[in-house]
Design an enzyme around this catalytic site. Structure first.
Site, PDB file in Angstrom:
ATOM      1  N   GLU A 114       0.788  -1.246   0.000  1.00  0.00           N
ATOM      2  CA  GLU A 114       0.000   0.000   0.000  1.00  0.00           C
ATOM      3  C   GLU A 114       0.816   1.290   0.000  1.00  0.00           C
ATOM      4  O   GLU A 114       0.255   2.353   0.268  1.00  0.00           O
ATOM      5  CB  GLU A 114      -1.005  -0.003   1.170  1.00  0.00           C
ATOM      6  CG  GLU A 114      -2.028  -1.118   1.047  1.00  0.00           C
ATOM      7  CD  GLU A 114      -3.137  -1.082   2.093  1.00  0.00           C
ATOM      8  OE1 GLU A 114      -2.975  -0.373   3.093  1.00  0.00           O
ATOM      9  OE2 GLU A 114      -4.148  -1.774   1.900  1.00  0.00           O
ATOM     10  N   GLU A 136      -6.983  -7.775  -1.387  1.00  0.00           N
ATOM     11  CA  GLU A 136      -7.358  -7.531   0.014  1.00  0.00           C
ATOM     12  C   GLU A 136      -8.785  -7.029   0.071  1.00  0.00           C
ATOM     13  O   GLU A 136      -9.135  -6.093  -0.663  1.00  0.00           O
ATOM     14  CB  GLU A 136      -6.481  -6.444   0.646  1.00  0.00           C
ATOM     15  CG  GLU A 136      -5.220  -6.905   1.265  1.00  0.00           C
ATOM     16  CD  GLU A 136      -4.571  -5.816   2.123  1.00  0.00           C
ATOM     17  OE1 GLU A 136      -5.298  -4.946   2.664  1.00  0.00           O
ATOM     18  OE2 GLU A 136      -3.348  -5.820   2.227  1.00  0.00           O
TER      19      GLU A 136
HETATM   20  C1  BMA Z   1      -4.861  -3.150   4.701  1.00  0.00           C
HETATM   21  C2  BMA Z   1      -3.781  -4.112   5.079  1.00  0.00           C
HETATM   22  C3  BMA Z   1      -3.426  -4.003   6.511  1.00  0.00           C
HETATM   23  C4  BMA Z   1      -4.639  -3.787   7.359  1.00  0.00           C
HETATM   24  C5  BMA Z   1      -5.889  -4.116   6.609  1.00  0.00           C
HETATM   25  C6  BMA Z   1      -7.127  -3.869   7.401  1.00  0.00           C
HETATM   26  O1  BMA Z   1      -4.458  -1.854   4.850  1.00  0.00           O
HETATM   27  O2  BMA Z   1      -2.696  -3.987   4.220  1.00  0.00           O
HETATM   28  O3  BMA Z   1      -2.539  -2.930   6.677  1.00  0.00           O
HETATM   29  O4  BMA Z   1      -4.529  -4.505   8.504  1.00  0.00           O
HETATM   30  O5  BMA Z   1      -5.973  -3.364   5.453  1.00  0.00           O
HETATM   31  O6  BMA Z   1      -7.272  -2.519   7.752  1.00  0.00           O
END
Ligand code: BMA
EC number: 3.2.1.25
Length: 886
Positions: A457, A554
């Site tokens: 990120e 994610e």
């Molecule tokens: C993203 C991940 C983590 C975090 C998750 C939940 O930012 O890369 O940094 O734990 O979301 O917020």
């Protein structure tokens, strides 16, 4: 003290002396705090927290508020020391090194009171020449500086400009400036984890003595030559030649199962020498490739490499070699701007299904083989094929990657940089370069690793301006970004590893990011690369809120771990949703409120008069909510695989955040601390199944997509049933004509306006009925049975109180499982495995009367009981239902 003397290499031929000795310094050391007021024994590998705990000087660090109570441990500067006798005659050795596989983190090392070196990077391996300082009786000291204090110093010394963020959000109760120290970034706290910036020697430490020459490292990568259609193996060995004359000899490489044996003559000049060998595997021999789980076997071949050097010096290495190719395909897609983003393994497009991996504990000395096995077995048991080793944690231990190789788990490997901007002064870069070069060498022979990614990120942090940097200052930060991830890390990857792709960040736009000068205006675009997506406010049952992206690396929702897990680290007064403890463990701002908000959209919130019951039910409901939300989102990505709608689609990856937990707290994980499955993990086993029907509504029309992850086409039918909530038998049922479910595709199989379906099925209303559907062939289930709710469950009508009974072959074990008090963790694994393969299908068996028997579980009626009980609890939560299992 027991001395460990390992004869590594013996002299071949007549001579009685060994060519190299390794003397382990593992075991008991002495640990002392900064002012000398505390002195205690401590294990190596290990850390100060673990040593204090083992001596009874602190409680379990995870108990209640101990993360705050024990801040003093990481703010102190500790010293590790040891005295030892060398059990061999030191004068006989030309070169003696102190090898440290992992030091956490900032230390000065003294050997017999002489400073021999310093460390500043827990991800690096260190080797110091101690030939001139070693004696028969020795002392060694590692003087640590608190990583927290070091990071603060480094940040203060960086006066030219600010390198944000300074500190984590207050809700995380963490330490500051972690981006200034090469240490597990989440050890200063994260939105799912505590702040435990450990200190210690976290990996092996030993003394190596040798004559003539020594093999420092050995690594290899299989490379497929497309034009010649043959496999080659590149083998790289680095030697330290201490002989004053060149050392000649032969290398014999053998892979018996591939009928490969090759011999080379080599001559090693004095100094550090790299030997590169190229082994060709004959075209006439069939090489079985390594496949990800669910796509084929994980065939590997035993290889031995024997160096027969002058003076009878023999050095032998053995390793398992796996052959596979990986390509990241970024090409134009018809009907959509941008580029595709998907992986081909052995030339075959593969949808990446899985999750994100974080460190399994704040204290790595507690991460045992058994734990790794349990967690990774749960990955394949849930039909996943990929884990992303996320950049805020650690490069995992060798065993992790070995298990991934064996189980067929593809690894998306981040470099360890996350959610921050980083400095690029020379000292920092030198440290990073050593770390990256070392990790590439250590890891590149693993077929499981399919991609390197520069960071987590950080492209987004820079370009979406998370830290409110003045626009005019942005070029400085972009320059730093390109220096670190492109000019250093990428350059080292390209030089050291040709066997897998590299991307600079996640999320990123891949080729588009490169075209825009390594930073994209919107790195989270749906048209390029991967995306991270989080939305806790919108209704997660509404698939329209999710991005129809190329690859979702994610996404997720939080839930609480089960009461049995929390109970171990809390006390009675903590057991309510609004207790100080419940707020303390929640590291994501408003996380607890968001969970209730999301659950409240579709479920009745617990309202028992018994506060403990309410707490347990709330925990449980957060898990139901999480499972249902991640299911809906994942199914959306799965069914977007083969289509372009409104110019978007061709999704080829769904990795939810996050697989595992670092401690007992609310988080996005599907596995609790220690490995217990949350409801989401049971759901994942279904939604990641190789064949899956996915139901959803659009404009009041009900659709079912068939999603195949198989390599072959199959002829089958789809059965769609509508049930009332109040009765087990379906009120109507429809079986489609036979159709061919195409390999590797997601296609629409069924569509019917909801109003028509309700009319067709007696007196159904959205509130009184529910739809279930499954794929079958020759009356056998081919997919998990899936379902579609026609209304919120809080509005469902006809639900009644669950009354669950069951028969068991082994009542003791079953009741133990149900009460979650299993004494033998081995049994937990096997039973949870069994549970996983059953999950909702057992319910379906009740509903549908289908003859479905999970593979290998015949006669184990005990395991049949538990999921029914679990589902019974689920239904009970929804409002109650009659169910009886026999
Ligand atoms: C993203 C991940 C983590 C975090 C998750 C939940 O930012 O890369 O940094 O734990 O979301 O917020």
């Amino acid at each position: 003290m027991r001395l460990h003397l390992l004869l590594l290499l013996s002299l071949c031929g007549a001579g009685p002396t060994a060519a190299a000795l390794s003397f382990s310094l593992r075991g008991n050391w002495s640990i002392c705090n900064g002012n000398g007021s505390l002195e205690l024994p401590g294990a190596v590998p290990g850390c100060v927290h673990s040593a204090l705990f083992q001596q009874g000087l602190i409680q379990d660090s995870y108990y209640r508020f101990n993360d705050l109570n024990y801040r003093w441990v990481s703010l102190d500067n500790w010293t590790y020391s040891k005295e030892f006798k060398i059990p061999f005659e030191i004068s006989k050795w030309q070169k003696v090194n102190l090898v440290l596989e992992g030091v956490d983190t900032v230390s000065k090392i003294l050997f017999n009171k002489v400073t021999i070196g310093e460390t500043d990077n827990m991800f690096n391996r260190y080797s110091f020449d101690i030939t001139n300082v070693i004696r028969d009786v020795n002392s060694i000291e590692l003087r640590f500086q608190s990583a927290v204090l070091y990071a603060a110093q480094q940040s203060k010394a960086h006066t030219r400009y600010w390198v944000p963020p300074d500190c984590p959000p207050l809700v995380q109760k963490g330490e500051c400036h972690v981006n200034f120290v090469r240490k597990e970034q989440c050890s200063f706290s994260w939105d799912w984890g505590p702040s435990f910036p450990t200190q210690g020697i976290w990996k092996d430490v030993r003394i190596e003595a040798y004559n003539i020459c020594h093999l420092n490292y050995f690594t290899f990568s299989p490379i497929y030559d497309k034009s010649a259609q043959e496999w080659n193996l590149e083998i790289e060995s680095t030697f330290d030649v201490v002989s004053s004359k060149p050392v000649g000899g032969q290398v014999i490489i053998a892979i018996p199962k591939l009928q490969t044996q090759q011999m080379y003559n080599i001559e090693l000049q004095p100094g550090r020498r790299i030997v590169e060998l190229f082994v060709n595997i004959s075209k006439n021999i069939t090489v079985e490739t390594w496949w990800p789980h669910g796509h084929g076997n994980q065939t590997g071949y035993n290889m031995t490499v024997l160096f027969e050097l002058d003076g009878g010096l023999n050095i032998e290495k053995s390793a398992k070699v796996y052959f596979r190719t990986v390509e990241l395909i970024e090409e134009p897609i018809k009907g959509s701007p941008g580029l595709s983003f998907y992986f081909k393994i052995n030339g075959f497009p593969i949808f990446l299904k899985g999750s994100n991996w974080i460190p399994a504990d704040s204290f790595q000395d507690r991460v045992t083989s058994e734990l790794l096995q349990r967690l990774l077995q749960s990955v394949v048991d849930a039909n996943m094929n990929t884990l992303r080793v996320w950049g805020g944690g650690i490069y995992e231990q060798d065993e992790f990657y070995e298990l991934c190789d064996e189980l067929g788990i593809m690894v998306w490997q981040d470099f360890m940089f996350a959610c921050a901007l980083y400095p690029t002064d020379q000292g920092f870069l030198d440290s990073v370069r050593a770390e990256v070069a070392y990790q590439i060498k250590r890891l590149k022979s693993h077929p499981s690793i399919i991609i390197w990614s520069g960071n987590n990120e950080n492209e987004a942090a820079l370009m979406m301006n998370w830290y409110h940097i003045n626009f005019t200052d942005r070029p400085t930060y972009i320059k730093d970004y390109v220096t670190l991830y492109v000019k250093n890390i990428r350059e080292l990857v390209l030089a050291g590893d040709k066997s897998r792709p590299f991307i600079t960040s996640s999320p990123t736009n891949g080729a588009e990011t490169v075209a825009e000068g390594w930073v994209s205006q919107n790195p989270n675009s749906n048209y390029f690369g991967d995306v991270h997506f989080y939305d806790y406010i919108s209704d997660c049952w509404n698939w329209k809120v999710f991005p129809k992206a190329r690859f979702a690396s994610e996404y997720g929702y939080q839930s609480w771990p089960s009461f049995s897990t929390l109970e171990k680290v809390s006390s009675t007064e903590d057991w309510s949703f609004n207790s100080k403890f419940s707020l303390h463990r929640q590291h994501h701002a408003d996380g607890n409120k968001q969970m209730l908000h999301q659950a409240g959209l579709h479920f009745k919130l617990p309202q028992s008069t018994d506060p403990l019951r309410t707490f347990k039910d709330t925990i449980y409901l957060t898990q139901v909510m999480q499972a249902q939300c991640v299911k809906t989102e994942t199914e959306f990505y799965l069914r977007s695989r083969s289509e372009i709608v409104d110019q978007q689609g061709h999704t080829m990856g769904a990795l939810y955040w996050q697989l595992n937990d670092i401690w007992q707290a609310p988080s996005w994980a599907s596995l609790e601390y220690g490995g217990k499955w949350k409801m989401l993990h049971y759901f994942a086993q279904n939604f990641f199944a190789p064949l899956l029907p996915v139901g959803f509504e659009n404009e009041n029309v009900f659709y079912i997509y068939g999603v195949s992850d198989l390599h072959l086409d199959y002829k089958m039918t789809l059965t769609v049933r509508v049930h009332t909530w109040s009765f087990l038998e379906p009120v109507c049922s429809r079986v489609t004509e036979h159709f061919v479910m195409k390999a590797g595709e997601a296609v629409c199989l069924y569509e019917e306006p909801v109003s028509e379906m309700l009319r067709r099925c007696g007196n159904c209303t959205r509130e009184s009925c529910v739809v279930s559907f499954y794929l079958s062939a020759d009356h056998k289930l081919q997919s998990p049975a899936n379902y579609h709710f026609l209304s919120s469950l809080k509005e469902a009508m006809g639900l009644c109180k669950a009354q669950i009974t069951g028969a068991s072959l082994n009542p003791t074990l079953c009741s133990q499982i149900y009460r979650e008090e299993i004494p033998n963790p081995k049994k937990v694994t096997s039973v949870s495995k069994a549970l996983a393969s059953l999950s909702a299908l057992v319910l379906e068996q009740q509903y549908l009367g289908l003859p479905w028997q999970p593979p290998g579980l015949a006669g184990r009626s005990c395991v049949n009981l538990v999921p029914v009980a679990a589902l019974g609890r689920f239904l009970e939560q929804l409002g109650g239902h009659h169910l009886s299992a026999r």
